[in-house]
Design a protein around this motif. Structure first.
Motif, PDB file in Angstrom:
ATOM      1  N   PRO A 165      42.330  39.016  29.483  1.00 48.70           N
ATOM      2  CA  PRO A 165      42.738  39.937  28.425  1.00 48.70           C
ATOM      3  C   PRO A 165      44.164  40.422  28.642  1.00 48.70           C
ATOM      4  N   GLU A 166      44.782  40.880  27.551  1.00 47.41           N
ATOM      5  CA  GLU A 166      46.174  41.317  27.629  1.00 47.41           C
ATOM      6  C   GLU A 166      46.353  42.480  28.606  1.00 47.41           C
ATOM      7  N   GLY A 167      45.363  43.349  28.689  1.00 48.79           N
ATOM      8  CA  GLY A 167      45.481  44.476  29.599  1.00 48.79           C
ATOM      9  C   GLY A 167      45.637  44.039  31.044  1.00 48.79           C
ATOM     10  N   GLU A 168      44.937  42.962  31.430  1.00 51.89           N
ATOM     11  CA  GLU A 168      45.051  42.483  32.803  1.00 51.89           C
ATOM     12  C   GLU A 168      46.444  41.925  33.070  1.00 51.89           C
TER      13      GLU A 168
ATOM     14  N   GLU B 103      35.134  52.095  26.990  1.00 50.75           N
ATOM     15  CA  GLU B 103      35.186  53.534  27.241  1.00 50.75           C
ATOM     16  C   GLU B 103      36.588  54.017  27.591  1.00 50.75           C
ATOM     17  N   TRP B 104      37.263  53.348  28.527  1.00 50.42           N
ATOM     18  CA  TRP B 104      38.575  53.825  28.956  1.00 50.42           C
ATOM     19  C   TRP B 104      39.575  53.862  27.801  1.00 50.42           C
ATOM     20  N   PRO B 105      39.728  52.774  27.040  1.00 51.10           N
ATOM     21  CA  PRO B 105      40.629  52.854  25.880  1.00 51.10           C
ATOM     22  C   PRO B 105      40.207  53.922  24.876  1.00 51.10           C
ATOM     23  N   GLU B 106      38.888  54.083  24.686  1.00 49.08           N
ATOM     24  CA  GLU B 106      38.422  55.083  23.728  1.00 49.08           C
ATOM     25  C   GLU B 106      38.770  56.486  24.193  1.00 49.08           C
ATOM     26  N   LEU B 107      38.720  56.745  25.495  1.00 50.82           N
ATOM     27  CA  LEU B 107      39.099  58.063  26.012  1.00 50.82           C
ATOM     28  C   LEU B 107      40.557  58.374  25.680  1.00 50.82           C
ATOM     29  N   TYR B 108      41.428  57.380  25.841  1.00 52.38           N
ATOM     30  CA  TYR B 108      42.841  57.592  25.522  1.00 52.38           C
ATOM     31  C   TYR B 108      43.049  57.786  24.022  1.00 52.38           C
ATOM     32  N   ARG B 109      42.317  57.031  23.223  1.00 51.56           N
ATOM     33  CA  ARG B 109      42.462  57.192  21.769  1.00 51.56           C
ATOM     34  C   ARG B 109      41.996  58.579  21.338  1.00 51.56           C
ATOM     35  N   ARG B 110      40.904  59.062  21.923  1.00 51.85           N
ATOM     36  CA  ARG B 110      40.409  60.397  21.581  1.00 51.85           C
ATOM     37  C   ARG B 110      41.404  61.471  22.018  1.00 51.85           C
ATOM     38  N   ALA B 111      41.993  61.274  23.198  1.00 50.57           N
ATOM     39  CA  ALA B 111      42.992  62.239  23.674  1.00 50.57           C
ATOM     40  C   ALA B 111      44.189  62.274  22.731  1.00 50.57           C
ATOM     41  N   GLU B 112      44.608  61.116  22.250  1.00 49.11           N
ATOM     42  CA  GLU B 112      45.750  61.072  21.344  1.00 49.11           C
ATOM     43  C   GLU B 112      45.415  61.741  20.017  1.00 49.11           C
TER      44      GLU B 112
ATOM     45  N   THR C 245      51.314  53.537  34.989  1.00 50.77           N
ATOM     46  CA  THR C 245      52.577  52.929  34.563  1.00 50.77           C
ATOM     47  C   THR C 245      52.312  51.811  33.556  1.00 50.77           C
ATOM     48  N   ALA C 246      51.243  51.065  33.775  1.00 52.07           N
ATOM     49  CA  ALA C 246      50.888  50.000  32.834  1.00 52.07           C
ATOM     50  C   ALA C 246      50.601  50.587  31.452  1.00 52.07           C
ATOM     51  N   TRP C 247      49.884  51.714  31.424  1.00 59.00           N
ATOM     52  CA  TRP C 247      49.620  52.383  30.149  1.00 59.00           C
ATOM     53  C   TRP C 247      50.931  52.868  29.526  1.00 59.00           C
ATOM     54  N   HIS C 248      51.844  53.335  30.370  1.00 59.04           N
ATOM     55  CA  HIS C 248      53.128  53.838  29.876  1.00 59.04           C
ATOM     56  C   HIS C 248      53.936  52.718  29.242  1.00 59.04           C
ATOM     57  N   ASP C 249      53.960  51.549  29.895  1.00 59.34           N
ATOM     58  CA  ASP C 249      54.806  50.446  29.443  1.00 59.34           C
ATOM     59  C   ASP C 249      54.232  49.691  28.252  1.00 59.34           C
ATOM     60  N   ASP C 250      52.913  49.548  28.221  1.00 58.94           N
ATOM     61  CA  ASP C 250      52.329  48.742  27.142  1.00 58.94           C
ATOM     62  C   ASP C 250      50.971  49.301  26.729  1.00 58.94           C
ATOM     63  N   PRO C 251      50.970  50.464  26.064  1.00 57.58           N
ATOM     64  CA  PRO C 251      49.700  51.058  25.638  1.00 57.58           C
ATOM     65  C   PRO C 251      48.944  50.185  24.652  1.00 57.58           C
TER      66      PRO C 251
ATOM     67  N   ALA D  42      49.327  50.707  18.800  1.00 61.86           N
ATOM     68  CA  ALA D  42      49.582  51.853  19.667  1.00 61.86           C
ATOM     69  C   ALA D  42      51.080  51.964  19.951  1.00 61.86           C
ATOM     70  N   PRO D  43      51.716  53.073  19.567  1.00 63.18           N
ATOM     71  CA  PRO D  43      53.171  53.207  19.734  1.00 63.18           C
ATOM     72  C   PRO D  43      53.559  53.567  21.162  1.00 63.18           C
ATOM     73  N   ALA D  44      54.411  52.727  21.766  1.00 61.51           N
ATOM     74  CA  ALA D  44      54.828  52.971  23.149  1.00 61.51           C
ATOM     75  C   ALA D  44      55.596  54.287  23.277  1.00 61.51           C
TER      76      ALA D  44
END
Length: 255
Positions: free
Chosen positions: A134-137, A170-179, A220-226, A235-237
């Motif tokens: 996957p792209e995240g990896e 779950e992990w991506p959904e947590l970030y989406r909910r936070a946003e 940092t990975a989330w920061h560079d390519d959310p 998702a806007p960087a």
């Protein structure tokens, strides 16, 4: 006018193959609370409760812990989405591995014939090797060394089927909910935000083993390519820095 069916705890336990004690426990922790009570105080489960029970059992069959199941359901992530997301990832990996296999077969044939592989064939193989996950990896590989990636793989493998849900859903959904909370103007000190942060940090420790370097690399990975990490191509960087600061404020408010 018809009345919707309801189930007492004993009847539901028998129908679902669970014990009454289990249903009582799930009620206590808020995972499955009956919507009604009789005049005598007995639990009565409605059809909506039955649908939630189905979701709980479907997710538990994948090896998820009860707290993970609760987050999943509260986030509105149902088992059908989980299966579809997992299937999409598996099919993408199969496709990438099929391309790699084809190129390796070609390279093997050329080497067996004592031929020097063509540069184009070698480049094709290199591209295919870079496209097996996957792209995240791929994004993580840019921020973690091979030993750190191995730690993540080893700990993820130990989770079994739950790993796919935790990483891809779950992990991506947590970030989406936070946003969504951030853009809605919810204060970082709000309990809903602090609960999200607590779960994010719990997942981080689960996969990193508490290694601060690995956790920093993932952030940092989330920061560079959310977009890659969240699975959301839109998702806007540029917004990540604001979200990261928002989450850090929530962490500090709960410490």
């Amino acid at each position: 006018m018809t009345t919707s069916a309801t189930w007492r705890v004993g009847r539901l336990a028998e129908a679902s193959g669970l014990t009454v004690r289990t249903l009582h426990h799930w009620d206590t922790i808020g995972l499955l609370t009956p919507s009604r009570r009789t005049a005598g105080g007995h639990r009565e489960y409605t059809e909506d409760d039955l649908a939630r029970l189905y979701q709980v059992l479907a997710l538990r069959s994948l090896g998820l812990a009860l707290d993970s199941i609760a987050v999943c359901l509260d986030a509105g992530v149902d088992p059908l989405r989980l299966v579809r997301d997992h299937l999409a990832g598996v099919e993408a990996s199969i496709k990438a591995l099929g391309a790699l296999r084809q190129r390796l077969v070609q390279l093997g044939e050329e080497l067996s014939a004592d031929e020097a592989p063509a540069a184009a064939a070698l480049l094709d193989a290199l591209r295919a090797i870079g496209g097996t996950g996957p792209e995240g990896e791929h994004t993580l590989r840019r921020h973690l060394d091979s030993d750190e990636m191995q730690v993540l793989r080893t700990r993820a493998a130990a989770l079994g089927p739950a790993m796919h849900y935790l990483l891809d859903v779950e992990w991506p959904e947590l970030y989406r909910r936070a946003e969504r909370l951030r853009t809605a103007g919810t204060p970082a000190t709000d309990r809903k935000v602090r609960l999200l942060v607590a779960r994010m940090d719990e997942l981080s420790a689960l996969f990193s083993g508490g290694d601060a370097g690995i956790s920093a690399g993932v952030r940092t990975a989330w920061h560079d390519d959310p977009a890659a990490m969240s699975g959301d191509p839109d998702a806007p960087a540029d917004d990540w820095r604001e979200l990261a600061e928002y989450l850090d404020r929530a962490r500090h408010s709960s410490s």
